[in-house]
Design a protein around this motif. Structure first.
Motif, PDB file in Angstrom:
ATOM      1  N   SER A  28       0.804  -1.217   0.000  1.00 50.72           N
ATOM      2  CA  SER A  28       0.000   0.000   0.000  1.00 50.72           C
ATOM      3  C   SER A  28       0.843   1.275   0.000  1.00 50.72           C
ATOM      4  CB  SER A  28      -0.932   0.013   1.222  1.00 50.72           C
ATOM      5  OG  SER A  28      -0.168   0.102   2.405  1.00 50.72           O
ATOM      6  N   THR A  29       2.173   1.122  -0.003  1.00 54.12           N
ATOM      7  CA  THR A  29       3.029   2.304  -0.065  1.00 54.12           C
ATOM      8  C   THR A  29       2.816   2.973  -1.412  1.00 54.12           C
ATOM      9  OG1 THR A  29       4.675   1.264   1.346  1.00 54.12           O
ATOM     10  CG2 THR A  29       5.389   3.148   0.046  1.00 54.12           C
ATOM     11  N   PRO A  30       2.287   4.188  -1.403  1.00 54.44           N
ATOM     12  CA  PRO A  30       2.001   4.815  -2.690  1.00 54.44           C
ATOM     13  C   PRO A  30       3.284   5.216  -3.409  1.00 54.44           C
ATOM     14  CG  PRO A  30       1.586   6.355  -0.905  1.00 54.44           C
ATOM     15  CD  PRO A  30       1.944   5.032  -0.280  1.00 54.44           C
ATOM     16  N   THR A  31       3.294   4.945  -4.697  1.00 57.39           N
ATOM     17  CA  THR A  31       4.392   5.431  -5.516  1.00 57.39           C
ATOM     18  C   THR A  31       3.821   6.525  -6.394  1.00 57.39           C
ATOM     19  OG1 THR A  31       3.990   3.834  -7.270  1.00 57.39           O
ATOM     20  CG2 THR A  31       5.537   3.192  -5.552  1.00 57.39           C
ATOM     21  N   VAL A  32       4.571   7.549  -6.571  1.00 54.90           N
ATOM     22  CA  VAL A  32       4.122   8.666  -7.396  1.00 54.90           C
ATOM     23  C   VAL A  32       5.153   8.892  -8.486  1.00 54.90           C
ATOM     24  CG1 VAL A  32       2.791   9.787  -5.566  1.00 54.90           C
ATOM     25  CG2 VAL A  32       5.193  10.354  -5.852  1.00 54.90           C
ATOM     26  N   PRO A  33       4.737   9.456  -9.603  1.00 54.41           N
ATOM     27  CA  PRO A  33       5.705   9.726 -10.660  1.00 54.41           C
ATOM     28  C   PRO A  33       6.809  10.657 -10.171  1.00 54.41           C
ATOM     29  CG  PRO A  33       3.460  10.100 -11.424  1.00 54.41           C
ATOM     30  CD  PRO A  33       3.398   9.874  -9.952  1.00 54.41           C
ATOM     31  N   ILE A  34       7.984  10.457 -10.714  1.00 56.80           N
ATOM     32  CA  ILE A  34       9.136  11.297 -10.396  1.00 56.80           C
ATOM     33  C   ILE A  34       9.501  12.074 -11.652  1.00 56.80           C
ATOM     34  CG2 ILE A  34      11.564  11.311  -9.729  1.00 56.80           C
ATOM     35  CD1 ILE A  34      10.973   8.653  -8.245  1.00 56.80           C
ATOM     36  N   ASP A  62       6.833   3.319 -11.475  1.00 59.43           N
ATOM     37  CA  ASP A  62       6.923   1.872 -11.635  1.00 59.43           C
ATOM     38  C   ASP A  62       5.799   1.295 -12.489  1.00 59.43           C
ATOM     39  OD1 ASP A  62       4.961   2.275  -9.738  1.00 59.43           O
ATOM     40  OD2 ASP A  62       5.777   0.890  -8.273  1.00 59.43           O
ATOM     41  N   SER A  63       4.687   2.024 -12.662  1.00 59.93           N
ATOM     42  CA  SER A  63       3.593   1.536 -13.511  1.00 59.93           C
ATOM     43  C   SER A  63       3.705   2.058 -14.946  1.00 59.93           C
ATOM     44  CB  SER A  63       2.242   1.958 -12.922  1.00 59.93           C
ATOM     45  OG  SER A  63       2.056   3.359 -13.013  1.00 59.93           O
ATOM     46  N   GLY A  64       4.674   2.919 -15.217  1.00 60.78           N
ATOM     47  CA  GLY A  64       4.806   3.547 -16.522  1.00 60.78           C
ATOM     48  C   GLY A  64       4.264   4.967 -16.476  1.00 60.78           C
ATOM     49  N   ASP A 135      -1.541   7.628 -10.404  1.00 64.30           N
ATOM     50  CA  ASP A 135      -0.922   8.551  -9.449  1.00 64.30           C
ATOM     51  C   ASP A 135      -0.398   9.780 -10.182  1.00 64.30           C
ATOM     52  OD1 ASP A 135      -1.260   6.931  -7.123  1.00 64.30           O
ATOM     53  OD2 ASP A 135       0.413   5.695  -7.812  1.00 64.30           O
ATOM     54  N   THR A 136      -0.348  10.909  -9.479  1.00 69.31           N
ATOM     55  CA  THR A 136       0.137  12.144 -10.090  1.00 69.31           C
ATOM     56  C   THR A 136       1.187  12.811  -9.209  1.00 69.31           C
ATOM     57  OG1 THR A 136      -1.601  13.467  -9.043  1.00 69.31           O
ATOM     58  CG2 THR A 136      -2.063  12.613 -11.248  1.00 69.31           C
ATOM     59  N   THR A 137       2.011  13.618  -9.857  1.00 62.72           N
ATOM     60  CA  THR A 137       2.965  14.477  -9.161  1.00 62.72           C
ATOM     61  C   THR A 137       2.866  15.857  -9.777  1.00 62.72           C
ATOM     62  OG1 THR A 137       4.497  12.689  -8.636  1.00 62.72           O
ATOM     63  CG2 THR A 137       5.400  14.914  -8.663  1.00 62.72           C
TER      64      THR A 137
END
Length: 155
Positions: A28-34, A62-64, A135-137
């Motif tokens: 559940s650790t959210p990953t966000v675009p970098i 990580d999802s593209g 996800d967004t950044t």
């Protein structure tokens, strides 16, 4: 039931619970675009050709990468755009470099008339990166560039 079996069962259940909780925390650790290596370059228009503003950045997740929205604005305007406002601006063109990273380029053509009417001085580029996973950044000041004073052909 013997105490030894009960204690062993409780220890086993606690260990299994800790492993499951750790796995859930990792999942559940959210990953966000970098967004990295963001840069902007302004080239003034001339009688022979339109000018350009080019913003380039590397975006990874990580999802593209689904896309990148870009907005250039003069610092003197005190605009300070928000993430919600960037959802409806123009898209950069993103080319996939790896499964997780894309190089995104936004190019804006600028006429002599537009350049003559533009505010001079520092301009900022705001960017909103969106991953394939949703996800967004938001980067309010992903890059800066200068629009010099003077006639368009001197810029």
């Amino acid at each position: 039931m013997s105490k030894r079996i009960l204690v062993s069962s409780l220890i086993g259940a606690a260990a299994l619970g800790a492993v499951a909780a750790g796995g859930l925390a990792m999942a559940s650790t959210p990953t966000v675009p970098i967004l990295e290596n963001g840069s902007a370059h302004y080239a003034a228009p001339s009688d022979a050709a339109a000018g350009t503003l080019v913003f380039t950045a590397d975006v990874s997740d990580d999802s593209g990468v689904r896309g990148l929205k870009v907005l250039a604005w003069p610092a003197s305007s005190k605009l300070d755009p928000t993430e919600a406002e960037l959802r409806s601006v123009e898209d950069a063109t993103c080319l996939r470099i790896t499964a997780e990273t894309s190089r995104c380029t936004y190019t804006l053509r600028i006429t002599e008339e537009e350049a003559a009417g533009a505010a001079t001085g520092t301009w900022y580029v705001s960017a909103l990166a969106t991953a394939e996973g949703g996800d967004t950044t938001f980067v309010p000041r992903a890059a800066a560039f200068e629009l010099p004073e003077g006639p368009a052909d001197a810029r």
